[in-house]
Design a protein around this motif. Structure first.
Motif, PDB file in Angstrom:
ATOM      1  N   GLU A 154       1.025  -1.047   0.082  1.00 31.53           N
ATOM      2  CA  GLU A 154       0.201   0.311  -0.226  1.00 31.53           C
ATOM      3  C   GLU A 154       0.993   1.084  -0.301  1.00 31.53           C
ATOM      4  O   GLU A 154      -0.001   2.144  -0.590  1.00 31.53           O
ATOM      5  N   THR A 155       2.659   0.984   0.388  1.00 27.34           N
ATOM      6  CA  THR A 155       2.826   2.919   0.693  1.00 27.34           C
ATOM      7  C   THR A 155       3.006   3.130  -1.141  1.00 27.34           C
ATOM      8  O   THR A 155       2.472   2.778  -1.985  1.00 27.34           O
ATOM      9  N   THR A 156       2.976   4.450  -1.109  1.00 24.01           N
ATOM     10  CA  THR A 156       2.703   5.510  -2.295  1.00 24.01           C
ATOM     11  C   THR A 156       4.716   5.687  -2.380  1.00 24.01           C
ATOM     12  O   THR A 156       4.884   6.095  -3.011  1.00 24.01           O
ATOM     13  N   LYS A 157       5.390   5.630  -1.002  1.00 29.47           N
ATOM     14  CA  LYS A 157       6.842   6.089  -2.050  1.00 29.47           C
ATOM     15  C   LYS A 157       7.702   4.403  -2.072  1.00 29.47           C
ATOM     16  O   LYS A 157       7.061   3.586  -2.615  1.00 29.47           O
ATOM     17  N   CYS A 158       9.075   4.539  -2.937  1.00 26.90           N
ATOM     18  CA  CYS A 158      10.074   3.671  -3.402  1.00 26.90           C
ATOM     19  C   CYS A 158       9.291   2.287  -2.870  1.00 26.90           C
ATOM     20  O   CYS A 158      10.271   2.502  -1.629  1.00 26.90           O
ATOM     21  N   ARG A 159       9.267   1.154  -3.476  1.00 27.37           N
ATOM     22  CA  ARG A 159       8.752  -0.081  -3.077  1.00 27.37           C
ATOM     23  C   ARG A 159       9.970  -0.534  -2.217  1.00 27.37           C
ATOM     24  O   ARG A 159      10.348  -1.464  -1.604  1.00 27.37           O
ATOM     25  N   ARG A 160      11.592  -0.369  -2.909  1.00 24.41           N
ATOM     26  CA  ARG A 160      12.754  -0.953  -2.437  1.00 24.41           C
ATOM     27  C   ARG A 160      13.311  -0.031  -1.385  1.00 24.41           C
ATOM     28  O   ARG A 160      13.843  -0.851  -0.069  1.00 24.41           O
ATOM     29  N   GLN A 161      13.109   0.830  -0.934  1.00 25.51           N
ATOM     30  CA  GLN A 161      13.158   1.221   0.044  1.00 25.51           C
ATOM     31  C   GLN A 161      13.263   0.688   0.927  1.00 25.51           C
ATOM     32  O   GLN A 161      13.240   0.593   2.592  1.00 25.51           O
ATOM     33  N   VAL A 162      11.336   0.572   0.831  1.00 27.09           N
ATOM     34  CA  VAL A 162      10.562  -0.213   2.114  1.00 27.09           C
ATOM     35  C   VAL A 162      10.974  -1.728   2.585  1.00 27.09           C
ATOM     36  O   VAL A 162      11.092  -2.178   3.427  1.00 27.09           O
ATOM     37  N   ILE A 163      11.137  -2.272   1.827  1.00 31.77           N
ATOM     38  CA  ILE A 163      11.411  -3.754   1.339  1.00 31.77           C
ATOM     39  C   ILE A 163      13.344  -4.313   2.621  1.00 31.77           C
ATOM     40  O   ILE A 163      13.554  -4.259   3.059  1.00 31.77           O
ATOM     41  N   LEU A 164      13.510  -2.449   2.123  1.00 32.79           N
ATOM     42  CA  LEU A 164      15.507  -2.714   2.477  1.00 32.79           C
ATOM     43  C   LEU A 164      14.867  -2.289   4.037  1.00 32.79           C
ATOM     44  O   LEU A 164      16.043  -2.447   4.798  1.00 32.79           O
ATOM     45  N   SER A 165      14.519  -1.528   3.932  1.00 36.54           N
ATOM     46  CA  SER A 165      14.455  -0.849   6.169  1.00 36.54           C
ATOM     47  C   SER A 165      13.295  -1.886   6.333  1.00 36.54           C
ATOM     48  O   SER A 165      14.103  -1.747   8.140  1.00 36.54           O
ATOM     49  N   TYR A 166      12.990  -2.395   6.123  1.00 36.62           N
ATOM     50  CA  TYR A 166      12.403  -3.717   7.037  1.00 36.62           C
ATOM     51  C   TYR A 166      13.429  -4.293   7.799  1.00 36.62           C
ATOM     52  O   TYR A 166      13.725  -4.995   8.680  1.00 36.62           O
ATOM     53  N   PHE A 167      14.068  -5.059   6.552  1.00 35.90           N
ATOM     54  CA  PHE A 167      15.936  -5.598   7.010  1.00 35.90           C
ATOM     55  C   PHE A 167      16.758  -5.015   7.395  1.00 35.90           C
ATOM     56  O   PHE A 167      17.880  -5.168   6.870  1.00 35.90           O
ATOM     57  N   GLY A 168      16.582  -4.059   7.589  1.00 30.69           N
ATOM     58  CA  GLY A 168      17.514  -2.775   9.233  1.00 30.69           C
ATOM     59  C   GLY A 168      17.993  -2.041   7.612  1.00 30.69           C
ATOM     60  O   GLY A 168      19.129  -0.869   7.977  1.00 30.69           O
ATOM     61  N   GLU A 169      18.001  -1.672   7.011  1.00 34.14           N
ATOM     62  CA  GLU A 169      18.880  -0.792   5.851  1.00 34.14           C
ATOM     63  C   GLU A 169      17.952   0.184   5.242  1.00 34.14           C
ATOM     64  O   GLU A 169      17.255   0.665   4.900  1.00 34.14           O
ATOM     65  N   THR A 170      18.731   1.584   6.691  1.00 29.87           N
ATOM     66  CA  THR A 170      17.279   2.455   6.764  1.00 29.87           C
ATOM     67  C   THR A 170      18.084   3.590   5.687  1.00 29.87           C
ATOM     68  O   THR A 170      16.764   4.887   5.369  1.00 29.87           O
ATOM     69  N   ASP A 171      18.793   4.082   5.042  1.00 33.06           N
ATOM     70  CA  ASP A 171      19.244   4.841   4.473  1.00 33.06           C
ATOM     71  C   ASP A 171      19.449   4.457   2.999  1.00 33.06           C
ATOM     72  O   ASP A 171      20.458   5.371   2.297  1.00 33.06           O
TER      73      ASP A 171
END
Length: 609
Positions: free
Chosen positions: A377-394
């Motif tokens: 459901e995100t309106t943001k970059c999907r890759r950012q959401v995936i990587l953030s979930y696995f701890g890559e927040t930058d």
């Protein structure tokens, strides 16, 4: 033979070039390999296609003895052994597919030191017979593949993996390397504790798969949308279509075949012989599609899977990431496409709520599902959401997912949300979204009349909004946590505490605007996967190389990619080697393959044919 009499072993760099045919390591591969060769333990988190296998295969060839590889999928072992054998490596497996005589033959080879890598399933590993075998052979290292299976917080928990905790005591001086592509922080902690690897060095190489384009759509006619997607972007490509039920895999496979796209089903309800046949065909044939349940999840080494499609929402971010990771293992462009609906959220949340799992486990599973819904459901970059979930927040916006390529429109859904939540409340908080939507739209159904819902104040209150948009509203209210599915598993929804500010008009609700038809900015991106072709001669060379690869594979009864993968063939087209020395410089052409296949492929690249 004493250790001083043992032959000198090659360096990791020599093994990489001479056997595997690559000039340089990727990322931290060299650090991991050196660490394990030195006799140390390691926990490795590396994305699918990132080169995890080399992290234990090269140490196995640089240390004396036999490497024991614990792998959860019997179906994968033969393919891995076939690929290693093509490289001149002495590899074998012991599993239930071997006859007693063949199993004993492998055991004797291991005792005699004639095997470099021995693959075994966790169920067999813990048997007394196998442990007694291990006591009789020289072991170079233990590799625990798909290590997330040891964690009860993971998505593929296998209790047999817990028996691997005997390794540090029974084989105290043998290094251990545990590897996985999918593990959030709690799962990583669980892996380290259960495998007694808390003191092991942890290597995390990042979870990004930049060659994969992520795209998520909401359902209309999901099968027709799938077919349009395949014909538009993957007219001749092999791929995997994941479905939630066994029946659906068969239905979709038949429907695709009827519409000109060869497809086969794969699920646990099929006989072992049928599953093996379908998997073998998928590995060996070009352009075949497998429609599968998660039983076809991990364990597919086919590097040229150009797409992975989901016709239902998976149960967790880890499951989604691992399944989409089957696409583009060769590093070339690939697609991860998903089509899902409100009913997916309702059914999966209902299943989780009504399961017999302990409350703590339910909360973990609910959190994982919520994260995946958030991605959808995100309106943001999907890759950012995936990587953030696995701890890559930058991570920065990738420019290679649908929300980057086709920015999402939003709308003020506050009024619609209040109407929807009020309708759930006025109808008793025990009906599913479909019925509540019919009440809002003022439909005259028997169910509405039986329950007297035509008498409520919300009846017909939502006639100004079309049914598809109402489904979108309810889907997003569930995703945002304003609604929850009942714990009886009947699909009814009820209000959560978070819905109060919305009902009182104290909170603005902004939602995605689901477009019925969005422009396809990425259409040409993957259809032109073969952009390395400079002219028609290059294309003809590519087809000739593929045909030769296919013919050689059929002669040896192995998948074509075991001969050479697509990336290696593409380099042959690009550089057109004209001698064996030039062919040896192509990535993926090691000494054994150069000797076995070099002249045959030179006949094409040098223009002799």
């Amino acid at each position: 033979m004493s250790s001083t009499d043992e032959p000198a072993l090659k360096t990791p760099q020599q093994v990489l070039k001479d056997i595997f045919g690559y000039d340089s390591f990727r990322g931290v591969q060299a650090d991991i390999i050196d660490h394990v060769i030195a006799g140390n333990d390691a926990l490795v988190l590396m994305p699918t296609g990132g080169g995890k296998s080399l992290c234990y295969q090269i140490p196995a060839l640089c240390r004396h003895g036999t490497a024991i590889v614990v792998s959860p999928l019997i179906a994968l072992m033969k393919d891995q052994v076939d690929a290693l054998t093509q490289l001149g490596i002495k590899a074998a497996y012991i599993n239930s597919t071997l006859s007693p005589d063949l199993a004993r033959e492998v055991e004797m080879r291991a005792i005699e030191g004639d095997i470099d890598l021995l693959y075994v399933a966790p169920e067999r590993f813990a048997t007394d017979r196998f442990l007694n075998l291990l006591d009789r052979i020289s072991i170079s290292l233990f590799a625990i593949d798909e290590a997330h299976c040891v964690s009860q917080w993971g998505h593929d928990f296998r209790p047999e993996y817990r028996k691997l905790d005997i390794l540090p005591t029974r084989f105290a001086h043998v290094p251990r390397i545990a590897l996985t592509a999918t593990a959030d922080a709690p799962t990583r902690k669980d892996i380290a504790e259960n495998l007694h690897l808390s003191d092991a060095r942890c290597f995390m190489t990042g979870f990004d798969r930049p060659n994969i384009t992520y795209r998520i759509e909401t359902k209309g006619n999901s099968k027709q949308r799938l077919l349009s997607f395949l014909n538009r972007e993957h007219p001749d490509d092999a791929g995997i279509v994941y479905c939630l039920s066994r029946r659906k895999t068969e239905d979709v496979a038949q429907w695709l075949s009827d519409n000109g796209r060869p497809a086969l089903p794969y699920h646990a309800g099929l006989s072992q012989e049928t599953r093996q046949l379908h998997q073998d065909r998928f590995l060996r044939e070009e352009g075949l599609i497998i429609c599968a349940t998660v039983a076809f999840g991990m364990g597919i080494d086919k590097p040229n899977v150009r797409f992975v499609a989901h016709l239902n929402l998976p149960k967790s971010m880890e499951a989604y990431y691992q399944e989409t990771g089957r696409a583009g293992r060769d590093g070339l462009p690939a697609n991860a496409w998903m089509n899902y609906d409100l009913s997916d959220i309702v059914s999966i949340r209902g299943m989780l709520a009504s399961s017999d799992a302990p409350d703590a486990q339910k909360r973990i599973e609910q959190r994982k599902l919520d994260a995946l819904i958030g991605l959808a459901e995100t309106t943001k970059c999907r890759r950012q959401v995936i990587l953030s979930y696995f701890g890559e927040t930058d991570a920065k916006p990738c420019g290679n997912c649908d929300t980057c390529l086709e920015p999402v429109d939003t709308w003020d859904a506050t009024d619609a949300s209040r109407k929807a939540l009020s309708a759930v409340y006025r109808t008793g908080q025990r009906f599913g979204p479909a019925h509540v939507i019919e009440v809002l739209m003022g439909r005259n159904t028997e169910k509405i009349r039986q329950n007297g819902h035509e008498q409520t104040s919300v009846y017909g209150l939502g006639k100004d909004i079309a049914q598809p948009q109402w489904r979108s509203v309810f889907r997003q209210l569930l995703a945002m946590g304003y609604l929850q599915v009942d714990e009886e598993g009947h699909g009814g929804v009820y209000l959560t505490e978070e819905s109060r500010p919305v009902l009182r008009g104290e909170k603005v609700v902004e939602m995605r605007l689901d477009a019925s038809e969005r422009k396809r900015a990425t259409t040409q991106r993957l259809r032109d996967f073969d952009t390395f072709f400079e002219d028609e001669d290059d294309r003809q060379m590519w087809e000739a190389l593929r045909k030769l690869r296919r013919d050689l594979a059929q002669e040896q009864n192995v998948p074509p990619y075991v001969i050479f993968n697509d990336r290696t063939l593409s380099e042959m087209v690009k550089f057109k080697p004209r001698s064996l020395n030039e062919m040896a410089a192509i990535n993926g052409v090691g000494a054994k393959k150069l000797d076995q296949y070099g002249l045959a492929f030179l006949d094409i690249t040098d223009g002799r044919m």
